[in-house]
Design an enzyme around this catalytic site. Structure first.
Site, mmCIF file in Angstrom:
data_model
loop_
_atom_site.group_PDB
_atom_site.id
_atom_site.type_symbol
_atom_site.label_atom_id
_atom_site.label_comp_id
_atom_site.label_asym_id
_atom_site.label_seq_id
_atom_site.Cartn_x
_atom_site.Cartn_y
_atom_site.Cartn_z
ATOM 1 N N ASN A 1 58.545 20.138 -15.127
ATOM 2 C CA ASN A 1 60.825 20.885 -15.817
ATOM 3 C C ASN A 1 60.961 21.254 -14.423
ATOM 4 O OD1 ASN A 1 61.630 23.681 -17.524
ATOM 5 N ND2 ASN A 1 62.135 20.824 -17.742
ATOM 6 N N GLY A 2 62.377 20.983 -14.381
ATOM 7 C CA GLY A 2 63.312 21.879 -13.424
ATOM 8 C C GLY A 2 64.558 20.450 -12.672
ATOM 9 N N ASP A 3 65.273 20.118 -12.642
ATOM 10 C CA ASP A 3 66.123 19.464 -12.031
ATOM 11 C C ASP A 3 65.853 18.246 -12.123
ATOM 12 O OD1 ASP A 3 67.659 22.297 -10.993
ATOM 13 O OD2 ASP A 3 66.680 21.859 -9.171
ATOM 14 N N GLN B 1 57.773 25.720 -30.670
ATOM 15 C CA GLN B 1 57.576 26.855 -29.890
ATOM 16 C C GLN B 1 57.385 28.306 -30.031
ATOM 17 O OE1 GLN B 1 59.894 27.543 -26.126
ATOM 18 N NE2 GLN B 1 58.952 26.584 -24.794
ATOM 19 N N PRO C 1 62.313 22.753 -24.787
ATOM 20 C CA PRO C 1 62.850 23.288 -26.032
ATOM 21 C C PRO C 1 63.802 24.484 -25.467
ATOM 22 C CG PRO C 1 60.184 24.615 -24.629
ATOM 23 C CD PRO C 1 60.451 22.811 -24.839
ATOM 24 N N MET C 2 65.063 24.136 -25.793
ATOM 25 C CA MET C 2 66.396 24.626 -25.686
ATOM 26 C C MET C 2 67.290 25.409 -26.478
ATOM 27 S SD MET C 2 67.863 22.244 -22.938
ATOM 28 C CE MET C 2 67.556 20.468 -24.042
ATOM 29 N N ARG D 1 68.434 20.575 -18.757
ATOM 30 C CA ARG D 1 69.880 20.429 -19.536
ATOM 31 C C ARG D 1 70.227 19.572 -18.855
ATOM 32 N NH1 ARG D 1 70.779 24.771 -14.473
ATOM 33 N NH2 ARG D 1 68.482 23.821 -14.329
ATOM 34 N N CYS E 1 60.206 31.538 -20.650
ATOM 35 C CA CYS E 1 61.674 32.031 -20.382
ATOM 36 C C CYS E 1 62.498 33.888 -20.030
ATOM 37 C CB CYS E 1 62.055 32.279 -21.924
ATOM 38 S SG CYS E 1 63.517 33.315 -22.153
#
Length: 330
Positions: A204-206, A72, A18-19, A229, A102
């Site tokens: 999550n992340g990278d 979300q 979710p972004m 991203r 967040c």
């Protein structure tokens, strides 16, 4: 097979994170076409939703082709969050996800998002009451902790599971880190390796390459990857990762024609959903990545991100296809 409650997913599923202002219905549709196994809406303010704020209500729009899809929500007030669950259920998502991660100041200062990491008891009690409120599976997205000195994610994940959370996605940074430095997946692996844990644990992340996804799966043993991203302006990332899983080889880069077609469709779907002005404006963030790596592209990038009328953006896309149609990505 990985299961979120009764939702069956393939081995090591890929989830679209979710972004805000990114994972809207048009972009989710493109990612779903390219292999995303679960997609999530932009995060929705509980306070905005119960006050019938137009922007919050609009984010409830979901479509059959997206399923399984999670909505979300974020907030820190129990009554507001429970009212939000009631409202969200009416949109018939497959999952309700709680944002406890967040890091942005305007969310954190209200005690929501990653702000709740300073009050783990509240985090757990909110989750417990929301689980009791709905028949839909409740999942959580969070971070390692508020800062390096307060990482208790193994305990936190276990407690969330014990009150009925059906899956947890963990970003490998603290709130203090924001998006700086490297994500640390080791504490996420510790959550997964806790013998008491039986719900899916997603990292999550990278995750910005197929190799990194393989590392998360094979070296850290997680149940799936939540992609953020790396997917912006690159909905093909999901397909690339799955191809690499299957063959150990990279897919050939997507050509100009397919990129232009995706950009056109993205823009048109955005206009259809949001209207001309917002549709044009909020699609801009994707164009740099759609056409990343093309030399001497500055003139066309400027047209894409400064034109206020969709007719001008579509014209620029036509020009890109004409001028760079034979360009081969390496």
């Amino acid at each position: 097979m990985v299961k979120i409650d009764n939702i069956e997913l393939p081995d090591f599923p890929l989830l679209l994170a979710p972004m805000e202002d990114v994972s809207d219905p048009p972009f989710r549709a493109l990612c779903k076409e390219q292999g995303a196994d679960v997609v999530y809406t932009e995060f929705i303010s509980s306070e905005g939703l119960i006050r019938d704020a137009a922007k919050s209500v609009m984010k409830l729009d979901i479509y059959e082709k997206e399923r399984p899809v999670g909505i979300q929500i974020f907030g820190a007030n129990l009554d507001s969050m429970l009212q939000t669950v009631d409202i969200v259920q009416e949109s018939k998502p497959d999952i309700i996800d709680i944002n406890f991660g967040c890091p942005v100041k305007k969310v954190v200062c209200k005690g929501a998002g990653a702000g709740i990491l300073k009050d783990i008891d509240l985090m757990v009690s909110l989750t417990k009451e929301m689980v009791k409120r709905t028949h839909l599976p409740i999942t959580v997205k969070t971070r390692l902790g508020w800062d390096h000195n307060s990482i208790r994610i193994v305990e936190v994940a276990e407690r969330l599971q014990d009150v009925g959370c059906k899956a947890i996605s963990i970003h490998g940074r603290t709130r203090a880190q924001m998006y700086k430095g490297e994500a640390d997946w080791r504490p996420i692996a510790e959550v997964k390796n806790n013998h008491r844990m039986h719900i899916p644990v997603f990292g999550n992340g990278d995750v910005d390459s197929p190799e990194r996804a393989v590392e998360m799966r094979d070296d850290y043993g997680l149940d799936g990857a939540m992609i953020g991203r790396a997917s912006i302006g690159n909905p093909w990332f999901f397909k690339e990762v799955k191809h690499y899983f299957k063959t150990g080889e990279h897919l050939s880069p997507v050509g100009i024609e397919e990129r232009v077609d995706a950009a056109r469709r993205h823009l048109q779907m955005s206009i259809d959903w949001k209207g001309e002005k917002l549709g044009v404006f909020e699609t801009r963030r994707h164009y740099t990545n759609y056409f990343k790596g093309i030399p001497h592209f500055k003139e066309y990038r400027t047209k894409l991100v400064t034109s206020d009328e969709s007719v001008d953006v579509f014209k620029a896309l036509d020009e890109i296809l004409e001028v760079f149609g034979n360009y081969e990505f390496s």
